[in-house]
Design a protein around this motif. Structure first.
Motif, PDB file in Angstrom:
ATOM      1  N   VAL A   1     -39.400 -24.819 -17.451  1.00  0.00           N
ATOM      2  CA  VAL A   1     -40.252 -24.894 -16.262  1.00  0.00           C
ATOM      3  C   VAL A   1     -40.150 -26.245 -15.563  1.00  0.00           C
ATOM      4  N   LEU A   2     -39.780 -27.295 -16.297  1.00  0.00           N
ATOM      5  CA  LEU A   2     -39.685 -28.610 -15.670  1.00  0.00           C
ATOM      6  C   LEU A   2     -38.446 -28.747 -14.793  1.00  0.00           C
ATOM      7  N   LEU A   3     -37.462 -27.866 -14.987  1.00  0.00           N
ATOM      8  CA  LEU A   3     -36.201 -28.010 -14.259  1.00  0.00           C
ATOM      9  C   LEU A   3     -35.868 -26.809 -13.380  1.00  0.00           C
ATOM     10  N   VAL A   4     -36.627 -25.733 -13.490  1.00  0.00           N
ATOM     11  CA  VAL A   4     -36.294 -24.537 -12.722  1.00  0.00           C
ATOM     12  C   VAL A   4     -36.412 -24.791 -11.227  1.00  0.00           C
ATOM     13  N   SER A   5     -37.362 -25.632 -10.813  1.00  0.00           N
ATOM     14  CA  SER A   5     -37.507 -25.935  -9.393  1.00  0.00           C
ATOM     15  C   SER A   5     -36.252 -26.607  -8.857  1.00  0.00           C
ATOM     16  N   ALA A   6     -35.619 -27.431  -9.687  1.00  0.00           N
ATOM     17  CA  ALA A   6     -34.376 -28.084  -9.268  1.00  0.00           C
ATOM     18  C   ALA A   6     -33.284 -27.064  -9.015  1.00  0.00           C
ATOM     19  N   LEU A   7     -33.219 -26.017  -9.828  1.00  0.00           N
ATOM     20  CA  LEU A   7     -32.209 -24.971  -9.637  1.00  0.00           C
ATOM     21  C   LEU A   7     -32.496 -24.161  -8.381  1.00  0.00           C
ATOM     22  N   MET A   8     -33.745 -24.123  -7.966  1.00  0.00           N
ATOM     23  CA  MET A   8     -34.093 -23.427  -6.738  1.00  0.00           C
ATOM     24  C   MET A   8     -33.734 -24.258  -5.502  1.00  0.00           C
ATOM     25  N   ILE A   9     -33.825 -25.575  -5.610  1.00  0.00           N
ATOM     26  CA  ILE A   9     -33.725 -26.436  -4.431  1.00  0.00           C
ATOM     27  C   ILE A   9     -32.359 -27.107  -4.282  1.00  0.00           C
ATOM     28  N   ILE A  10     -31.793 -27.642  -5.376  1.00  0.00           N
ATOM     29  CA  ILE A  10     -30.561 -28.440  -5.262  1.00  0.00           C
ATOM     30  C   ILE A  10     -29.388 -27.630  -4.715  1.00  0.00           C
ATOM     31  N   PRO A  11     -29.129 -26.400  -5.190  1.00  0.00           N
ATOM     32  CA  PRO A  11     -28.030 -25.633  -4.580  1.00  0.00           C
ATOM     33  C   PRO A  11     -28.219 -25.399  -3.083  1.00  0.00           C
ATOM     34  N   VAL A  12     -29.464 -25.224  -2.649  1.00  0.00           N
ATOM     35  CA  VAL A  12     -29.736 -25.032  -1.226  1.00  0.00           C
ATOM     36  C   VAL A  12     -29.461 -26.325  -0.456  1.00  0.00           C
ATOM     37  N   ALA A  13     -29.928 -27.447  -1.021  1.00  0.00           N
ATOM     38  CA  ALA A  13     -29.691 -28.732  -0.362  1.00  0.00           C
ATOM     39  C   ALA A  13     -28.197 -29.035  -0.265  1.00  0.00           C
ATOM     40  N   ALA A  14     -27.456 -28.693  -1.318  1.00  0.00           N
ATOM     41  CA  ALA A  14     -26.006 -28.900  -1.292  1.00  0.00           C
ATOM     42  C   ALA A  14     -25.337 -28.009  -0.261  1.00  0.00           C
ATOM     43  N   SER A  15     -25.792 -26.773  -0.170  1.00  0.00           N
ATOM     44  CA  SER A  15     -25.205 -25.822   0.781  1.00  0.00           C
ATOM     45  C   SER A  15     -25.447 -26.245   2.222  1.00  0.00           C
ATOM     46  N   GLN A  16     -26.611 -26.828   2.484  1.00  0.00           N
ATOM     47  CA  GLN A  16     -26.941 -27.238   3.841  1.00  0.00           C
ATOM     48  C   GLN A  16     -26.012 -28.334   4.357  1.00  0.00           C
ATOM     49  N   LEU A  17     -25.372 -29.037   3.445  1.00  0.00           N
ATOM     50  CA  LEU A  17     -24.455 -30.095   3.856  1.00  0.00           C
ATOM     51  C   LEU A  17     -23.229 -29.538   4.571  1.00  0.00           C
ATOM     52  N   VAL A  18     -22.861 -28.296   4.248  1.00  0.00           N
ATOM     53  CA  VAL A  18     -21.623 -27.734   4.803  1.00  0.00           C
ATOM     54  C   VAL A  18     -21.829 -26.384   5.468  1.00  0.00           C
ATOM     55  N   ALA A  19     -23.056 -25.857   5.446  1.00  0.00           N
ATOM     56  CA  ALA A  19     -23.298 -24.495   5.932  1.00  0.00           C
ATOM     57  C   ALA A  19     -23.215 -24.423   7.449  1.00  0.00           C
ATOM     58  N   ARG A  20     -22.814 -23.263   7.955  1.00  0.00           N
ATOM     59  CA  ARG A  20     -22.739 -23.010   9.388  1.00  0.00           C
ATOM     60  C   ARG A  20     -23.897 -22.158   9.878  1.00  0.00           C
ATOM     61  N   SER A  21     -24.599 -21.495   8.969  1.00  0.00           N
ATOM     62  CA  SER A  21     -25.698 -20.620   9.365  1.00  0.00           C
ATOM     63  C   SER A  21     -26.666 -20.465   8.207  1.00  0.00           C
ATOM     64  N   PHE A  22     -27.815 -19.876   8.509  1.00  0.00           N
ATOM     65  CA  PHE A  22     -28.815 -19.609   7.478  1.00  0.00           C
ATOM     66  C   PHE A  22     -28.243 -18.687   6.403  1.00  0.00           C
ATOM     67  N   LYS A  23     -27.556 -17.638   6.841  1.00  0.00           N
ATOM     68  CA  LYS A  23     -26.951 -16.700   5.905  1.00  0.00           C
ATOM     69  C   LYS A  23     -25.897 -17.387   5.038  1.00  0.00           C
ATOM     70  N   HIS A  24     -25.082 -18.233   5.659  1.00  0.00           N
ATOM     71  CA  HIS A  24     -24.051 -18.950   4.917  1.00  0.00           C
ATOM     72  C   HIS A  24     -24.670 -19.882   3.879  1.00  0.00           C
ATOM     73  N   THR A  25     -25.766 -20.541   4.267  1.00  0.00           N
ATOM     74  CA  THR A  25     -26.472 -21.418   3.332  1.00  0.00           C
ATOM     75  C   THR A  25     -26.923 -20.655   2.097  1.00  0.00           C
ATOM     76  N   MET A  26     -27.541 -19.496   2.311  1.00  0.00           N
ATOM     77  CA  MET A  26     -28.045 -18.713   1.189  1.00  0.00           C
ATOM     78  C   MET A  26     -26.911 -18.232   0.287  1.00  0.00           C
ATOM     79  N   ARG A  27     -25.840 -17.734   0.883  1.00  0.00           N
ATOM     80  CA  ARG A  27     -24.726 -17.227   0.080  1.00  0.00           C
ATOM     81  C   ARG A  27     -24.064 -18.335  -0.737  1.00  0.00           C
ATOM     82  N   LEU A  28     -23.827 -19.482  -0.107  1.00  0.00           N
ATOM     83  CA  LEU A  28     -23.199 -20.590  -0.817  1.00  0.00           C
ATOM     84  C   LEU A  28     -24.117 -21.114  -1.917  1.00  0.00           C
TER      85      LEU A  28
END
Length: 305
Positions: free
Chosen positions: A204-231
């Motif tokens: 439980v102390l790290l699950v939030s990181a798994l929810m947020i960090i992949p999204v933050a990483a995807s936003q660095l290169v994403a072209r759209s909302f859908k692309h962000t979610m998929r990546l």
């Protein structure tokens, strides 16, 4: 050694759950990031500890010998109630979002420690849920995780157009006739389910990181909302499977290893995103298949990332 790992029933269950968690956690995280509720997963995770202890206490009253079998159902119920309480306090304006999260942070930990003592356990019994441990994964956990995986993915992807508009501009969503309170509650519920079902592997102390960090990483290169979610889903699945596999060969914590791999990917993308951005120049952070909302918070968020 790889074949030996794959032949282990314990690792088979752990890898299945890690894959399911790695895919669905970023789906929920995409909406939390968009709504600027990145700490909500932490708040739910802390209140889930109270649910674990309540499960143990209920098992004692029922005369059950396996308290761990009652822990996840207790965590699921308590997490959902806690998430809905956060949303209610935010929507009614009784208190700000950060104060509501703080109440769950401290009350969740204190409640968990207090109730686990009443159940005849100690704080050490909570450590597997705090940091994650594949040794606690049971066949029943796999079936429960699989069932709720389809529920979370069905809501997160099936209702993506409406949820995107809500997260982008709640007032516009309300003016468009969308059921804003119901959609907000759905986001809270799937966040609670994601946290409570990921605690077996990630903790439980790290699950939030798994929810947020992949999204933050995807936003660095994403072209759209859908692309962000998929990546983000791809990154989450990759780090979860590889992180758990590494812990079979090395005596590392599964949750910590998974999260550190996610951080590593974020750093790599942060260093290389200027090069990738040249190919994305001029593309807006929006989804052409979704209704357009009037403000530009999505675009501003991508730029700030």
């Amino acid at each position: 050694m790889l074949l030996e790992m794959l032949s282990s029933p314990l690792m088979q269950r752990g890898l299945i759950i890690a894959l399911l968690v790695g895919i669905r956690a970023p789906v929920v995280g995409t909406y939390l990031v968009q709504r600027r509720l990145t700490l909500m997963g932490d708040g739910i995770g802390h209140i889930a500890l109270t649910g674990v202890a309540l499960g143990w206490l209920s098992a004692n009253f029922a005369g059950a010998t396996n308290q761990d079998a009652w822990a996840i159902p207790g965590a699921i119920l308590t997490s959902i109630l806690g998430a809905l309480a956060i949303e209610w306090m935010r929507s009614k304006g009784h208190t700000s979002g950060d104060v509501a999260l703080a109440l769950l942070f401290y009350g969740g930990i204190a409640g968990g420690v207090f109730l686990i003592a009443l159940a005849g356990g100690t704080s050490a019994n909570l450590s597997a849920y705090l940091f994650g441990s594949i040794t606690t994964v049971t066949p029943n956990d796999v079936w429960i995780t699989l069932l709720l995986f389809f529920l979370i993915i069905g809501v997160g992807i099936g209702l993506r157009p409406a949820l995107f508009v809500l997260c982008h501009d709640a007032e516009f969503a309300r003016a468009s006739g969308l059921p804003v309170p119901l959609l907000s509650a759905l986001i809270s519920v799937i966040a609670a389910l994601t946290v409570s079902l990921a605690m077996r592997v990630v903790g439980v102390l790290l699950v939030s990181a798994l929810m947020i960090i992949p999204v933050a990483a995807s936003q660095l290169v994403a072209r759209s909302f859908k692309h962000t979610m998929r990546l983000a889903m791809f990154i989450g699945a990759t780090v979860s499977l590889n992180g758990l596999s590494l812990t079979y060969f090395y005596p590392w914590s599964p949750g910590a290893t998974i999260v550190l791999l996610a951080v590593l990917i974020y750093l790599i993308l942060a260093l290389t995103s200027p090069l990738i951005g040249r190919f994305n120049k001029g593309l807006e952070y929006s989804d052409p298949h979704l209704p357009a909302a009037p403000d530009s918070s999505c675009q501003a968020e991508q730029g700030s990332s």
